[in-house]
Motif scaffolding. Sequence first.
Motif, short mmCIF file in Angstrom:
data_model
loop_
_atom_site.label_atom_id
_atom_site.label_comp_id
_atom_site.label_asym_id
_atom_site.label_seq_id
_atom_site.Cartn_x
_atom_site.Cartn_y
_atom_site.Cartn_z
N GLY A 173 53.54 33.54 42.71
CA GLY A 173 52.20 33.27 42.93
C GLY A 173 51.48 32.11 42.87
N PRO A 174 51.85 31.26 41.80
CA PRO A 174 50.98 30.09 41.48
C PRO A 174 51.42 29.09 42.79
CG PRO A 174 52.64 30.50 39.85
CD PRO A 174 52.98 31.40 40.96
N GLY A 175 50.23 28.17 43.11
CA GLY A 175 50.43 27.37 44.07
C GLY A 175 50.50 25.96 43.43
N PHE A 176 51.31 24.99 44.24
CA PHE A 176 51.26 23.82 44.04
C PHE A 176 51.92 23.61 42.59
CE2 PHE A 176 47.48 23.97 46.34
CZ PHE A 176 47.85 23.49 47.68
N ALA A 177 53.44 24.00 42.49
CA ALA A 177 53.89 23.88 41.27
C ALA A 177 54.66 22.66 41.38
CB ALA A 177 55.01 24.96 40.98
N TYR A 178 54.05 21.44 41.35
CA TYR A 178 54.40 20.22 41.48
C TYR A 178 55.14 19.76 40.22
CZ TYR A 178 52.06 19.58 45.88
OH TYR A 178 51.62 19.66 46.96
N GLU A 179 56.25 18.82 40.41
CA GLU A 179 56.83 18.27 39.12
C GLU A 179 56.13 16.81 39.10
OE1 GLU A 179 58.99 19.42 36.92
OE2 GLU A 179 59.18 21.56 37.62
N PRO A 180 56.62 16.10 38.14
CA PRO A 180 55.88 14.65 38.01
C PRO A 180 56.28 13.75 39.24
CG PRO A 180 56.52 15.31 35.87
CD PRO A 180 57.02 16.36 36.85
N GLN A 181 57.74 13.96 39.79
CA GLN A 181 57.98 13.09 40.86
C GLN A 181 57.32 13.52 42.06
OE1 GLN A 181 59.98 15.03 38.88
NE2 GLN A 181 61.15 16.24 40.09
N ASP A 182 57.00 14.65 42.13
CA ASP A 182 56.10 15.21 43.26
C ASP A 182 54.79 14.37 43.28
OD1 ASP A 182 58.19 16.68 43.88
OD2 ASP A 182 57.31 18.54 42.81
N TRP A 183 54.10 14.52 42.09
CA TRP A 183 52.53 13.64 42.07
C TRP A 183 53.01 12.44 42.49
CZ3 TRP A 183 48.45 16.52 42.21
CH2 TRP A 183 48.56 17.99 41.23
N ARG A 184 53.83 11.87 42.11
CA ARG A 184 54.31 10.44 42.28
C ARG A 184 54.25 10.19 43.86
NH1 ARG A 184 59.64 8.02 39.72
NH2 ARG A 184 60.66 9.65 41.50
N ARG A 185 54.80 10.96 44.46
CA ARG A 185 55.03 10.80 45.83
C ARG A 185 53.60 11.33 46.65
NH1 ARG A 185 59.06 15.32 47.87
NH2 ARG A 185 58.22 14.25 49.82
N LEU A 186 52.86 12.08 46.10
CA LEU A 186 51.59 12.26 46.71
C LEU A 186 50.72 11.36 46.65
CD1 LEU A 186 50.69 15.96 45.49
CD2 LEU A 186 50.60 15.10 47.59
N VAL A 187 50.69 10.29 45.48
CA VAL A 187 49.69 9.39 45.54
C VAL A 187 49.60 8.52 46.78
CG1 VAL A 187 49.51 7.12 44.31
CG2 VAL A 187 49.96 8.98 43.02
N PHE A 188 51.09 8.43 47.30
CA PHE A 188 50.99 7.47 48.57
C PHE A 188 50.88 8.20 49.93
CE2 PHE A 188 53.34 5.18 45.21
CZ PHE A 188 52.34 3.99 45.10
N SER A 189 51.38 9.52 49.84
CA SER A 189 51.55 10.24 51.19
C SER A 189 49.93 10.98 51.19
CB SER A 189 52.42 11.74 50.79
OG SER A 189 52.27 12.59 51.99
N TYR A 190 49.47 11.36 50.14
CA TYR A 190 48.15 11.83 50.39
C TYR A 190 47.10 10.68 50.48
CZ TYR A 190 43.69 14.58 49.77
OH TYR A 190 42.35 14.86 50.06
N GLY A 191 47.32 9.73 49.24
CA GLY A 191 46.49 8.90 49.13
C GLY A 191 46.43 8.00 50.35
N ASP A 192 47.47 7.66 51.10
CA ASP A 192 47.41 6.65 52.18
C ASP A 192 47.02 7.46 53.42
OD1 ASP A 192 47.94 4.77 50.39
OD2 ASP A 192 49.95 4.34 51.10
N THR A 193 47.68 8.80 53.56
CA THR A 193 47.60 9.33 55.08
C THR A 193 46.64 10.82 54.89
OG1 THR A 193 49.66 10.49 54.92
CG2 THR A 193 49.56 8.27 55.69
#
Length: 487
Positions: free
Chosen positions: A411-431
């Motif tokens: 049920g939980p959403g967005f069970a991100y690991e630290p490496q997933d947050w790291r990618r999000l910085v540029f994926s979501y951050g830039d686009t």
Amino acid sequence: MSKYLIALLVFIALLAGALLFVGDNAALIITSSAQDGLLAFPPIEMTFQAVILFGTALMVGTIALWSILLWIWRLPRRLKSGVGMRKRNRAIDAMEEALIAGAEGDIDRARKASARVRDLAGSTDLGHIISATAAEACGDSDAAVEHYSAMLDSPKTRPTAQRGLAQAKLATGDLPGAVEAAREAFDQNVQARWAFDTLFKALVADYRWTEARDVLEKGRAAKHITGDVFSRRRAVLLSAEADYWMDHGQHDKSLELAQSALKDAPDFAPAAAIAAYELTATGGQKKAASLLERAWKSAPHPAIAIAYLDLYPGESVDTQGSRLKRFIASDPEHREAELLMIDHHLRAKRPVDALSLLSPLLSEDEPTARLCLLAAQAERDLDNEADARLWTERAATAPHELDWSDLDPEGPGFAYEPQDWRRLVFSYGDTGALVHPRAERQESVRRPTPEPNTEPLRLVAPEIDADPDLAQRFDDLLDGEDEPSKD
């Protein structure tokens, strides 16, 4: 060359004209009034033509003598210059060979050519730059770091050395070394864009969210980054830090950071999920509901809807339906809003209403696994087991909705690991695009309207034996040509 020849011809013409003009009758007589001594000489008589010729010869002779003496004077310098030019040309050839060898990956040839550059050019700094560049091209990071380190002692090459060291260490995974080199350069010159980029990347790669956020804000002050990219990157960094403190039991700090992230990016669903979880844990359901409603209005996402439904467990179906209608009121025709109502109808055991909303979505060229499972549930509720089985089988090979993959079977959403947050910085951050690590890792996907004792759907399912009439039966179901089976 032609202009000198023309000047000579003009001079000869003028001389000839002068000789013709004066003629050979007029004469020049030079006498001395001295009675004795060296200055006593008999009268000298010369025609003006002889005087002109003598003066011209004297002038030409003086110029020639001066030119010879000047050539002799400059000869050593020219000899030295010629030797230096040949040496310089050899150094340029060696530089060219070093860079070409580096591009070809020939490490030995690149090293030898770089050594010749240092000997021929007579410049240690230039030799180190060429050697480091060739080493980088060859992939010899250790040699590149060695040469860049040697360049740190020269004030002229120190900025270049800092950049080379930072980028080389970042490329080899030496994150502390990259941070140290880039931070020193950034502190010395905040306008150095490369230092900002490299330092920020190294801090994010090392999961140092707070330091990365500080550098990001300094970069904005220096106008290296502005607008939405700054806000989205900062939102991800705040959310990553909130997730860290949530895992470590610091719930007040986690909530504060998540709410700050939503101020920067109201449509960032992971931040909304964290904030709602923290509010709900402390009894703040109303605040959580308001927060999720704002997040849904900005960017509908299934994880937001699931978090909203979890706020009030045990509600009656009618009460939940009224609440959902208010939740999706901002855009009831959005695809996620329709899927939310389909899911609600199925929980309320209204399969006909669910199918009426689901049919237009099933007419897509290639329905997703999520749609197929919803259709299977509706057919099962109508006691159409054969059709339900067809939809379940089709779900196994249908494409998956990436946003739905962000929820795990628990049920939980967005069970991100630290490496997933790291990618999000540029994926979501830039686009502005989310990452979907659960789909990439081929992890289990939560079923829409799960039934007891059902196994979670796998993103990569085992192969099944194909029924030769299966495709036609699917097409008939989608086109509405056959009535649902009553078996």
